[in-house]
Design an enzyme around this catalytic site. Structure first.
Site, PDB file in Angstrom:
ATOM      1  CE1 TYR B 104      32.958  43.066  43.081  1.00 24.18           C
ATOM      2  CE2 TYR B 104      35.015  42.710  41.399  1.00 24.18           C
ATOM      3  CZ  TYR B 104      34.465  43.215  42.857  1.00 24.18           C
ATOM      4  OH  TYR B 104      35.324  43.351  43.582  1.00 24.18           O
ATOM      5  CD  GLU B 189      33.412  45.824  45.578  1.00 22.29           C
ATOM      6  OE1 GLU B 189      34.324  44.784  45.669  1.00 22.29           O
ATOM      7  OE2 GLU B 189      32.561  45.861  46.187  1.00 22.29           O
TER       8      GLU B 189
END
Lengths: 294, 377, 377, 294
Positions: B104, B189
């Site tokens: 992530y 993201e």
């Protein structure tokens, strides 16, 4: 005394020839503020509301001794205007302009900080010290000199609350509208020490909103360093997560920055938290009767 | 804020050099099948609904296919979906890659530090909200000088990367930072970021662009994925307008006052359904426009709560009276007004002349609005 | 530092979008004539010697021509010149423009402020050293955020520009700043900057690139316009080496000590002709290399003045002895040595074994060096 | 006492596994310095001269309490190394690395400054306080504890001069080699106040060079604020204009920064200016006998 502004405050209005710049120059003057100069590139030599206009802040400072700026220039040019004022030696800049990209505001904040300059705002009502000076756009009618300090992330809601304090027969030492953007030059934590040090402030009203953690940080500060009574209110208790409530900063995302966490933190820090704006005047009066928080 | 669909976010990533799987957008099952037949998207592939909500995998909005026929079937199935309130109109087809690990990465704003913040976790592929805090590392990035080498090394360490993938991360983070900075993003993201062989590939892309920077990025003006039709009209008219699940329309000025008004209404059992923030205006026409927009939302009742500052009470009163004149009788709604502040007396008089009473106290006026909408008290 | 010839500087300017006259380089009179015949450079045109020294206009190194034949003649004349010690090998031909005013602009470093500095004067077209200080404005530019709008407006005011030319200046300054920053320049200078109609044109270009940033700009490694052949060899071997007008070779370590050594030699009537700074090394081979390079400069005598720190005295002594062994008898020179500091005793012993005496005091050793070169005392 | 370093100074060496890093770690330790950590990315877990190596300055600071850094990493990576150390909380960084592009050094300087961190260098010998600590590469043998402060833009010339002071029977309180680059983290003007405030420094030797105006600025400062005797020397009196004399900063261009202007400014400020390095020890001894400059 008062916070941030005093009898020596001399204001230059950046963007004075625009509609808002002109209107609020008049209002600041009516409040008793020394608005000594305006700046609009290319308009040097003209006057607005009797105030001389210069091409640059540097000229304005050299010729009038201006030491605070009130910025109304449109968002795409606001960064340049702020940098210009800081570079000209201004150490207090109130940025009224709304919709400034936060990436620009990051540049502005860090530049001002590196020069020891303070920004209030952007997208804010600014500073008003009744009987002393006003830098910004708060309506003159709501104020009355007194000993209550006000720090707020809101605009109109602040006027409502300040007016309520006045109608209750009390008055304000200084009111600072910090602005509701995600990146502000001065936060609660930055403003609280000023009121702590101000001998003419007996109590602070803190008006917060959902979003971010500025109120939680303020609670930490109050618990550790702030001795005067605090009456707080948090707007947006019933706002749904994920919806931006007008202010770019007022959004609950990822479960952070809810009204509940803010109220709990402030109460744990010893602040009295109002559930509705109209409760504030009574709570202020009661807290003033009880005296210092500790 | 402009939330970009995955494929749009990946277009941004591509511009800045973030490595991506081979892929293409399709808007019909036929087109999807054709993309794999033509070899534009290699098989096996992933077919993903282009919706803004998360949790697509569990919700059936992501499917895998190994043959053109399977692609067509999966595409047809997904295009029929209504996913968390959004109808699926677009698909992204991408090659299926041999994934070693899922990580992530995100860049967003740290408000308190007044700095961008790099968020890193070795636990990718799940919603970041579900990852324990101690497995997430947040690094503030000073805009001057920007993302540094030692921060990138730190990120590699947190992600457990060394050698080729660590070098790939170094380049990828530069690209991601450039995208965040260059596009005035609120959020970029990558979840999951996949380790594929010696490199890294962004399997998903979430990009949110800041509205306020629209003057630098006109290309995003056309994107309206995340707004209701009325919100879209409001946006064009530069009126702050939010639709919630309720029946009382609220017109106020200023974000804080609007929220406080909602809070008071909620306290007395009201359900605010639309709120409209006049902001600071001194043009009665703007007020009229706002009222007409409110009328289109068909509220059961409208509560007008104004504290005059930049916006003067008489301006609002004039705009309101004009609007009430223009709204057809069939669309009229009960109106409760409270106007205070600058030019209060003038405003009240204008309303009174039009048969509207201003209730000075917030509590009493809110109670009246709730009653008008048919709730208690 | 790498000083770029005008045409190379203009190549840099072109990359960043600084507006330039139409022009082209020529290396022969034939080529020059062909350029105007082909229309690559419009007539009338200017023909400028590509030398690094200033004052070309007065020195006949800049000429104007209205016909191809005149171009050829002027080019031939200039290519024959030796201008302030430089032989002219390249010409820049440029269209002659209708110039309204000539201005001055430069970006360089303000050491005291630790910031880049924009230098602006309305008195362009003459050497900036000859412009009175009150007609020059210097603006420090913070590297964060870089050149700002208000600084550009200030520059326009200083230059007396408004309207079209002021807008052109705004763009030009952005380009100049990007060039200064992007190329790691020590100096970018436009003198004169011409007002031509509604726009601005850089008539000259002076660009100096910082040596230390060579790792980011390998394209400048080939340029050697400003060095003597020996200085060029020294540069390749990474030895600090400067040729002056004198006959004593000085080998020292450290810039300050080298300069102090020159000062002492000068005091006693010596004329240092070459100086070579060993810097900090602990490799005797490097010292040998330096000595052999010094031998090639054919000094009347060499003064070795070392204070051992990072560079130890024994390292220098070893390298020196090896060098003396390698220098052919015909090229030998008298050597005066002074070595002090780290490992002083070992170094003195190595020299003594090779028949070289170290004189411990700077004054006495310098006097001996002057005497060895045939000067007084 | 001493300047910038003291008994509590704990040094982390960035680039410790390189040749210079290793050699000077040993020398710093021999000088009595607490070199508590080294940093080379990817080499965590090893030791150099008995000092543990970490992957990052952050790790080194957390594990060893290092509070000063000595940077040897190659020029292309020096900017990153400095930012890393500042970000890890280091407030004193000596940068030995030479050939750092000045554009990088501008970033480093302003970043360090914004965090309240001090840079010495780049391209400098660093700090040595005999009997206390050394951060840098000055040779140990030239020092001896005493009451003479030394501030210098030179490297080897400083050793020569410091050694001369020692051979004359005197000693040094602290010696700071500022470095000879065009952009330095600490200039004479920045260093002089430290010596003014140091009760263990009776006199300052200032070693300048041609190029720039650092010595002229120092003279201004001395004239206005500095009470102790100053003995100065300027190298490069006979250097021709336009030639770079080894140090990138040592160049006379456009008639600025000549030895003559520097000597004149320093003499006008009350400093004693030596014509040659070997005159300095006698001048120092004489000035110490005469006492305070004013």
């Amino acid at each position: 005394m008062s916070v941030l502004v005093d009898a020596g405050t001399k204001v230059v209005v950046q963007g004075i020839t625009g509609h808002q710049g002109t209107v609020h120059t008049r209002q600041m003057k009516l409040f008793g503020t020394a608005v000594v100069a305006g700046v609009t590139p290319g308009k040097a030599g003209s006057t607005v509301e009797g105030t001389p206009v210069f091409d640059s802040v540097r000229d304005a400072v050299e010729r009038t001794g201006a030491n605070a700026s009130c910025i109304f220039v449109p968002a795409p040019y606001a960064q340049d205007a702020l940098l210009e004022s800081v570079d000209a030696g201004i150490r207090l800049a109130v940025i009224v302009t709304e919709h400034i990209p936060f990436h620009d505001m990051l540049v502005m904040y860090h530049y001002a900080r590196s020069r020891g300059a303070r920004i209030i705002g952007p997208n804010c009502p600014g500073i008003a010290a009744p009987g002393t000076a006003k830098v910004g756009i708060t309506p003159n009618v709501v104020f009355r000199p007194g000993r209550v300090g006000v720090i707020s992330r809101s605009g109109t809601l602040t006027y409502e609350i300040v007016n309520g304090i006045k109608e209750h027969g009390l008055g304000q030492s200084t009111c600072i509208g910090l602005g509701g953007d995600p990146v502000v030059g001065t936060s609660f934590v930055d403003a609280l020490p000023l009121f702590e040090a101000d001998p003419d402030t007996d109590l602070v009203v803190l008006v917060g909103e959902i979003g971010g953690t500025a109120e939680e940080d303020a609670a930490d500060y109050i618990r550790q360093h702030f001795s005067k009574p605090v009456v707080a209110y948090i707007a947006g208790r019933s706002a749904p997560p994920g919806k931006r409530m007008g202010h770019a900063g007022a959004i609950i995302s990822r479960g952070r920055g809810t009204a509940a966490t803010k109220v709990a933190a402030l109460e744990a820090a010893g602040a009295t938290v109002a559930r509705f704006p109209y409760e504030i005047p009574d709570l202020v009066a009661a807290a003033l009767r009880d005296g210092a928080r500790r | 804020m402009v939330k970009l669909a995955e494929w749009r976010g990946k277009d941004v990533f591509r511009t800045y050099g973030v490595p991506l799987p081979k892929g293409h957008v399709a808007r019909s099952a036929e087109e999807a099948e054709q993309l794999v037949r033509a070899g534009t998207v290699p098989l096996p592939c992933v077919i993903k609904a282009q919706v803004l909500a998360g949790g697509r995998g569990k919700g059936g909005a992501v499917q895998f296919a190994g043959t053109p026929a399977e692609v067509r079937a999966a595409a047809a199935a997904i295009l029929g979906l209504e996913f968390k309130g959004e109808r699926v109109k677009e698909l992204l087809l991408e090659e299926k890659l041999p994934i070693a690990r899922e990580l992530y990465l995100a860049l967003t704003l740290d408000r308190a530090a007044r700095m961008p913040m790099l968020i890193v976790s070795a636990q990718g592929g799940v919603e970041i909200e579900s990852v324990p805090d101690e497995q997430i590392v947040r690094l503030p990035i000073d805009p001057f000088p920007g993302l540094t080498g030692y921060q990138k090394r730190r990120a590699a360490k947190v992600l457990g990367l060394s050698g080729g993938p660590a070098k790939a991360l170094d380049r990828l983070l530069d690209a991601l930072w450039a995208a965040f900075d260059g596009e005035d993003a609120e959020l970029v993201e990558i979840n999951p970021l996949a380790v594929v062989g010696d490199g890294l590939v962004a399997l998903d892309a979430k990009v949110i662009i800041e509205d306020d920077a629209a003057f630098r990025h006109p290309q995003y003006a056309e994107i309206r994925d995340d707004r209701t039709p009325l919100e879209e009209i409001a946006r064009e008219k530069e009126i702050a307008f939010v639709q919630l699940d309720g029946n009382i329309g609220v017109i106020a000025n200023g974000a804080g006052l609007t929220m406080a008004t909602l809070d008071v209404l909620a306290e007395y059992g009201g359900r605010p359904g639309v709120f409209l923030d006049l902001g600071g205006t001194d043009d009665p026409a703007k007020v009229t426009e706002a009222f007409l927009l409110m009328a289109r939302a068909k509220p059961r009742a409208v509560f007008l709560n104004i504290f005059g500052g930049v916006t003067r009470c008489d301006t609002v009163a004039k705009g309101l009276v004009e609007a009430m004149r223009q709204v057809p009788a069939s669309e009229r709604f009960p109106l409760v007004a409270r106007i205070r502040g600058n030019n209060e007396a003038e405003g009240i008089e204008i309303l009174r002349a039009a048969g509207i009473t201003s209730i000075p106290q917030l509590r009493e006026s809110a109670q009246a609005a709730v009653a008008a909408a048919g709730g208690r008290p």
